[in-house]
Scaffold this motif. Sequence first.
Motif, short mmCIF file in Angstrom:
data_model
loop_
_atom_site.label_atom_id
_atom_site.label_comp_id
_atom_site.label_asym_id
_atom_site.label_seq_id
_atom_site.Cartn_x
_atom_site.Cartn_y
_atom_site.Cartn_z
N ALA A 88 97.53 -29.58 67.40
CA ALA A 88 98.28 -30.56 68.18
C ALA A 88 99.08 -29.84 69.24
N SER A 89 99.02 -30.33 70.48
CA SER A 89 99.87 -29.75 71.52
C SER A 89 101.32 -30.00 71.15
N ASN A 90 102.17 -29.02 71.40
CA ASN A 90 103.57 -29.16 71.04
C ASN A 90 104.30 -29.88 72.17
N LEU B 146 77.85 -30.92 61.83
CA LEU B 146 78.69 -31.71 62.72
C LEU B 146 79.88 -30.86 63.13
N LEU B 147 80.07 -30.72 64.43
CA LEU B 147 81.19 -29.93 64.93
C LEU B 147 82.35 -30.85 65.28
N VAL B 148 83.50 -30.57 64.69
CA VAL B 148 84.72 -31.33 65.00
C VAL B 148 85.73 -30.35 65.58
N ARG B 149 85.98 -30.45 66.89
CA ARG B 149 86.89 -29.50 67.50
C ARG B 149 88.33 -29.85 67.13
N PRO B 150 89.10 -28.88 66.67
CA PRO B 150 90.46 -29.16 66.17
C PRO B 150 91.34 -29.86 67.19
N GLU B 151 91.13 -29.57 68.48
CA GLU B 151 92.00 -30.13 69.50
C GLU B 151 91.66 -31.59 69.82
N THR B 152 90.52 -32.10 69.31
CA THR B 152 90.16 -33.50 69.56
C THR B 152 90.69 -34.42 68.46
N LEU B 153 91.25 -33.84 67.41
CA LEU B 153 91.75 -34.65 66.30
C LEU B 153 93.13 -35.20 66.65
N GLU B 154 93.35 -36.47 66.28
CA GLU B 154 94.68 -37.04 66.48
C GLU B 154 95.27 -37.34 65.12
N LEU B 155 96.53 -36.99 64.96
CA LEU B 155 97.17 -37.10 63.66
C LEU B 155 98.18 -38.26 63.67
N ASN B 156 98.05 -39.20 62.71
CA ASN B 156 98.96 -40.34 62.58
C ASN B 156 99.16 -41.07 63.90
N ALA B 157 98.07 -41.29 64.63
CA ALA B 157 98.20 -41.90 65.95
C ALA B 157 97.62 -43.31 65.96
N GLU B 158 98.13 -44.15 66.90
CA GLU B 158 97.54 -45.47 67.14
C GLU B 158 96.24 -45.23 67.90
N LYS C 76 95.68 -34.38 53.78
CA LYS C 76 96.96 -33.85 53.34
C LYS C 76 97.17 -32.51 54.04
N VAL C 77 98.42 -32.24 54.47
CA VAL C 77 98.71 -30.98 55.16
C VAL C 77 98.84 -29.87 54.12
N MET C 78 98.04 -28.83 54.24
CA MET C 78 98.08 -27.72 53.29
C MET C 78 98.87 -26.54 53.84
N GLU C 79 98.85 -26.41 55.18
CA GLU C 79 99.46 -25.22 55.78
C GLU C 79 99.80 -25.55 57.22
N ARG C 80 100.90 -24.97 57.73
CA ARG C 80 101.26 -25.23 59.12
C ARG C 80 101.45 -23.90 59.83
N LEU C 81 100.79 -23.71 60.98
CA LEU C 81 100.94 -22.48 61.76
C LEU C 81 101.55 -22.85 63.10
N TYR C 82 102.78 -22.43 63.34
CA TYR C 82 103.48 -22.78 64.57
C TYR C 82 103.16 -21.74 65.63
N ARG C 83 102.53 -22.14 66.73
CA ARG C 83 102.11 -21.18 67.75
C ARG C 83 102.86 -21.32 69.05
N GLY C 84 103.91 -22.09 69.06
CA GLY C 84 104.65 -22.25 70.31
C GLY C 84 104.13 -23.42 71.11
N SER C 85 103.11 -23.14 71.95
CA SER C 85 102.60 -24.21 72.80
C SER C 85 101.81 -25.24 71.99
N ARG C 86 101.37 -24.86 70.82
CA ARG C 86 100.63 -25.79 69.97
C ARG C 86 100.95 -25.50 68.50
N VAL C 87 100.57 -26.46 67.67
CA VAL C 87 100.77 -26.29 66.24
C VAL C 87 99.43 -26.49 65.56
N GLU C 88 99.07 -25.57 64.66
CA GLU C 88 97.81 -25.70 63.93
C GLU C 88 98.10 -26.11 62.49
#
Lengths: 265, 306, 383
Positions: free
Chosen positions: C355-357, C306-318, C329-341
């Motif tokens: 997530a788009s920033n 099953l392929l789950v594309r990271p950009e289709t995931l919504e975090l803590n959303a209605e 649980k968040v294990m690691e955060r990579l700040y990329r400017g225009s987006r956050v991984e």
Amino acid sequence: MKKRTLQRGLSAFWWLTLIFLYLPLAVVVFFSFNAANSAARFTGFSLRWYERLLGNEQIISAFWNSMVLAIVSAVLALVIGCLLGYGMYRHRHRKLGWLIVLIYLPIVLPDIVFGISEMAFFVSIHRYTGLLQPGLLTMIISHVTFQIPFVALIVYSRLVGLDPTLFEAAKDLYATPFKRAWHFLLPTIKPALISAFFLSFTLSIDDFVISFFTSGPESATLPIYIWGAIKKGVTPEINAIAALMIGAVAIAALMSLLFNRQGQR
Amino acid sequence: MVESSRMASRGRAVVGESRHLLFSVAPGATWIVVFLVLPSLYLMAVAFMTNGPYGLPQMPLTLNSFEQLAGFGFLGWSPGNLYTLLRSLWQTFLATVLVVIVAYPIAYYITTCRIKWRAIMLLLVVVPSWTNQVIRTFGWMNLLAPGTPLSDLAQWLGFIPPNMGLYPSNFAVTLGLVYNFLPFMVLPLYAAFEKLDTAQVQAAQDLYASPLRAFWHAVFPQTLPGLLAGTVLVAIPAFGMYVIPELLGGGKGMMLGNLVANQFAGGSNWPLGAAGAILMLIATFIGLFAMRRIGKRLGGGEEVVI
Amino acid sequence: MSHPTTVAKTTDQGATESRSDSAQQSGERERREPSSIELKGLHKRFGKHTVALDDVDLTIEAGEFFTLLGPSGCGKTTLLRMLAGLEEPDAGHVCIGGQDVTDIPPHKRSVNTVFQSYALFPHLSVRDNLAFGLRMRGDSKKEQRRKVDEVAEFIQLGSLVDRPVDQLSGGQRQRIALARALICEPNVLLLDEPLSALDAGLRGQLQVELQRIQKRLGMTFVFVTHDQDEAMVMSDRIAVLDGGIIQQVGPPNEVYEHPRNAFVARFMGHDNLFAIHASGDDWVDTELGRLHIDPAEQREEQDGWLLVRPETLELNAEVPENYNQLQGKVMERLYRGSRVEYRLEVAGVTMMATASNLGQRLLNVGDQVTVSVCPDDLVRVAS
């Protein structure tokens, strides 16, 4: 402080070695201008030995023999060696160990073994068939034999240094096999061909032992003439011919230096 | 049907490749086989033949020439040929050692000079070897003849009797060999010195107190491949040398090359000369083989380019 | 053997001449007749064991920017070389412009190549390099000069034309190599990783430029690369190769969003692949638990990924009710400017989310998070 002394000592040793290297040549050149027929006392400046050279038919003919031998053998070796070097390159992925042995054989064989092998071979063939009488032809054959490996190795190393896709680019750009050879391959390896030719020429002029054993009565080259004169103890003009040959080498050395300089720029 | 035609065209391509190999490599390879391999094999065969009139070989096959080479003749055993062989070995050894002693500091000194001078310095070392061997040796004859300053000096020092020259002598042959082969040692040694890892040398200077030990542990091992290459280039041709002992050595300075050559030049005994040539070949291949083995063990198995 | 060859040659030359005539009249670069390519049952092995191409069938449309994508050793370069004629297939056929060219040598094919190493002739000036193909083909001197000037202007080589080749930078060499191939107006242009030797900035710039040139000329381009980003940016269609087999052919979005198997998915840069244990009409059981999927994703086989594309995931959303919801649980955060991984741990399994920033509050390492994903965004991938 210590380092300074070492460097000075080395420098002194360097100059001594240079003297050692050039003294025998200098002596030959110096005494070629000697008025007296002596290698021990210099009695006065004179060009008489050079004048006598020009009148000596044996020397003139030996000079021409040397030239014909060197040029003809170098041209033949260039053609055969170039093909061989290209063949080695084209088929370098195959197992060509036997070919490498064959190519290194003329290089590692001691001159004297080389020379007497050729002589025994030519003399025996001549005895049974009448072909290949010792003379300029047999000398040319022997010289080509020891020149081929050098030409082949020079051409091969130039080709190996090329980007192999160049060959494919030439194919891709509509060049037929003949046009590839003429418009791409030959111009690209031209410097290698020139230096291979000059190396062959020099090797031929320099050779004594192999020429000596494969020559006939009419085909003495300059080194063979000089050798005969030394052995007979008749040496008046030898200094003069030797001096001329040393001069030719000095010019060649200067040329190679200049070419190198240009190549680096 | 279609597939079989594709296979046929593959077959044609393979044939084309082979034909190409034939056209390019065959002329040179054939030339060397016909004009060098065959003559060498013939020479080896001659060694096993009987000596006929004018020194030409004849049937039947015999080991006679090897017995002669070992010194057995009509008059029983004589040590002449054995002396010649030993002298060749000794001269080769002596000349190689002396060449190393001279070339080592020279090669090092060139690498300490500025880069733009190095090519010129190397050229200066090489240029004399571009002149003909006979002429170079003739130069030494001029220098060492009786009545020349060098001979006078040697007489004054008591090395040679009055009114004699420094040649013909074994000393003159050694000198001639060293002179002749010096460039062949300087070039590979220079290449080795140029590649020298200076960081290692500096580390060694820090570690060992004496410069001598630093040299022995850090510098010398790194120059060994060059030294080996030079030794091959010097020792093998020196062992078969003909011109220098012939001109500078006289009767008592003869080497194996002269022994072999005289059997052909004088037309006296081809089989004997051929037997001597075989000895020389064996020595050559043993030398090459030994150097390869040692070179491989050292790990510096690089090709020597002349 | 010689018959089709001569046909190929004459038709090609005739076409070239009539085109250049019209070009002179209109004073503007005309559109060429691009060629389609058809490969049938191509097979090639090197030595006894290495299979470079295994029964490859492929059709490339005329005027298409087509990319062969794959890891090194996948057979993409072998395929390209067969199009150029530099490699002979063991079996199968190569057709260009409807004509079988399998047995035609490279110098008689109207196909040109831009080589990875550029392969500029060191003994020639830039001008002579450019004119080489024309000269070999027998164009007149005048014609050669006109075309060199024209292509120099087109590729914006400017004053480079009269320089020796060894004084050029990598980017300049690349342009010359391209111009040298384009100048012959081939039916197909082959490009063998032409940008791989350049640094990232120049590379991006040339990617755009190459694509623009291809569109302007309307020529068929076959491009080889191992870089999936490059392939997606430039191509009309992509073929992903592995082990001498074409794994998937399609437009960039299709290959990226609906990879046909796990290899293609991983090669296109997807990390979130989860093994499927069992599946039904609109659900799959994975390491993450049971997830609802679009019934259209239903497959015959029970397993796969099953392929789950990271950009289709919504975090803590209605989210609407039919969305899949998971706790992580968040294990690691990579700040990329225009987006956050974010690297998340969900049901004991690592999962990436992007997530788009948009200025929202960033999650911190250690935060509990609700991950939601629409069933329509989940894609099933074969093994």
